[in-house]
Design a protein around this motif. Structure first.
Motif, mmCIF file in Angstrom:
data_model
loop_
_atom_site.group_PDB
_atom_site.id
_atom_site.type_symbol
_atom_site.label_atom_id
_atom_site.label_comp_id
_atom_site.label_asym_id
_atom_site.label_seq_id
_atom_site.Cartn_x
_atom_site.Cartn_y
_atom_site.Cartn_z
ATOM 1 N N THR A 176 -6.708 5.965 -1.977
ATOM 2 C CA THR A 176 -5.447 5.296 -1.635
ATOM 3 C C THR A 176 -4.940 5.737 -0.262
ATOM 4 O O THR A 176 -4.377 4.929 0.472
ATOM 5 C CB THR A 176 -4.366 5.548 -2.701
ATOM 6 O OG1 THR A 176 -4.151 6.949 -2.845
ATOM 7 C CG2 THR A 176 -4.753 4.942 -4.026
ATOM 8 N N SER B 159 0.387 7.294 -6.368
ATOM 9 C CA SER B 159 -0.797 8.148 -6.490
ATOM 10 C C SER B 159 -0.434 9.621 -6.301
ATOM 11 O O SER B 159 -0.931 10.483 -7.019
ATOM 12 C CB SER B 159 -1.856 7.756 -5.472
ATOM 13 O OG SER B 159 -2.326 6.472 -5.735
ATOM 14 N N SER C 19 0.826 -1.209 0.000
ATOM 15 C CA SER C 19 0.000 0.000 0.000
ATOM 16 C C SER C 19 0.858 1.255 0.000
ATOM 17 O O SER C 19 0.544 2.232 -0.678
ATOM 18 C CB SER C 19 -0.922 0.024 1.211
ATOM 19 O OG SER C 19 -1.869 -0.985 1.138
ATOM 20 N N ASN D 184 -6.992 3.844 2.307
ATOM 21 C CA ASN D 184 -6.489 2.469 2.347
ATOM 22 C C ASN D 184 -5.181 2.388 3.121
ATOM 23 O O ASN D 184 -4.993 1.501 3.963
ATOM 24 C CB ASN D 184 -6.301 1.934 0.922
ATOM 25 C CG ASN D 184 -5.682 0.562 0.901
ATOM 26 O OD1 ASN D 184 -6.072 -0.331 1.641
ATOM 27 N ND2 ASN D 184 -4.688 0.384 0.058
ATOM 28 N N ILE E 1 1.112 1.831 -4.105
ATOM 29 C CA ILE E 1 -0.192 2.458 -4.328
ATOM 30 C C ILE E 1 -0.167 3.930 -3.927
ATOM 31 O O ILE E 1 -0.449 4.807 -4.737
ATOM 32 C CB ILE E 1 -1.304 1.692 -3.565
ATOM 33 C CG1 ILE E 1 -1.415 0.265 -4.084
ATOM 34 C CG2 ILE E 1 -2.636 2.411 -3.712
ATOM 35 C CD1 ILE E 1 -2.349 -0.624 -3.299
ATOM 36 N N ALA E 2 0.167 4.221 -2.669
ATOM 37 C CA ALA E 2 0.067 5.592 -2.166
ATOM 38 C C ALA E 2 1.099 6.535 -2.799
ATOM 39 O O ALA E 2 0.731 7.607 -3.292
ATOM 40 C CB ALA E 2 0.199 5.609 -0.649
#
Length: 133
Positions: free
Chosen positions: A97, A62, A54, A100, A58-59
């Motif tokens: 994101t 992003s 994550s 999450n 992902i983060a």
């Protein structure tokens, strides 16, 4: 401060706090239990893997996409005139994101607390063994 600024601040804070914790936990577990087995179990935990995924896959991308879009969107605005939908989609992606990542960080800290308490670790290992059987 807008929502995007808050999301970026949360991601930076979790990176600043979470990553050092990630590095420290393994060495402290090894010192505490004097066993590579416990460290190996901790490294194989799905919660830890989800947190790392994550954070790094992902983060952070992003945030990068959001800032790259900030460079590209003015050019799109000069071509087609309306880029607000694209900006809202990218902002929504960043909020999702970040949310999450916050949940994954919470679960990761809970996992660290389990591994630091011997009684909780024994319960956790028993649950893990029951799942395997």
């Amino acid at each position: 401060m807008d929502v995007v600024g808050i999301c970026v601040a949360f991601i930076a804070a979790i990176l600043g706090v979470g990553y050092p914790i990630l590095l420290q936990v393994s060495s402290r577990l090894n010192e505490k239990y004097k066993s590579e087995v416990v460290v190996s179990l901790f490294d194989k935990e799905p919660v830890k893997k989800r947190f790392i995924s994550s954070l790094f896959f992902i983060a952070l991308p992003s945030v990068g996409i959001y800032y790259l879009a900030g460079l590209v969107l003015p050019e799109i605005h000069s071509i087609c005139g309306n880029y607000l939908l694209i900006e809202k989609i990218i902002s929504s992606l960043l909020v999702i994101t970040t949310t999450n990542l916050i949940f994954q960080f919470y679960h990761y800290i809970r996992l660290c607390m389990i591994y630091y308490r011997p009684e909780e670790l024994i319960k956790h290992i028993k649950k893990f063994v029951k799942k395997i059987e």
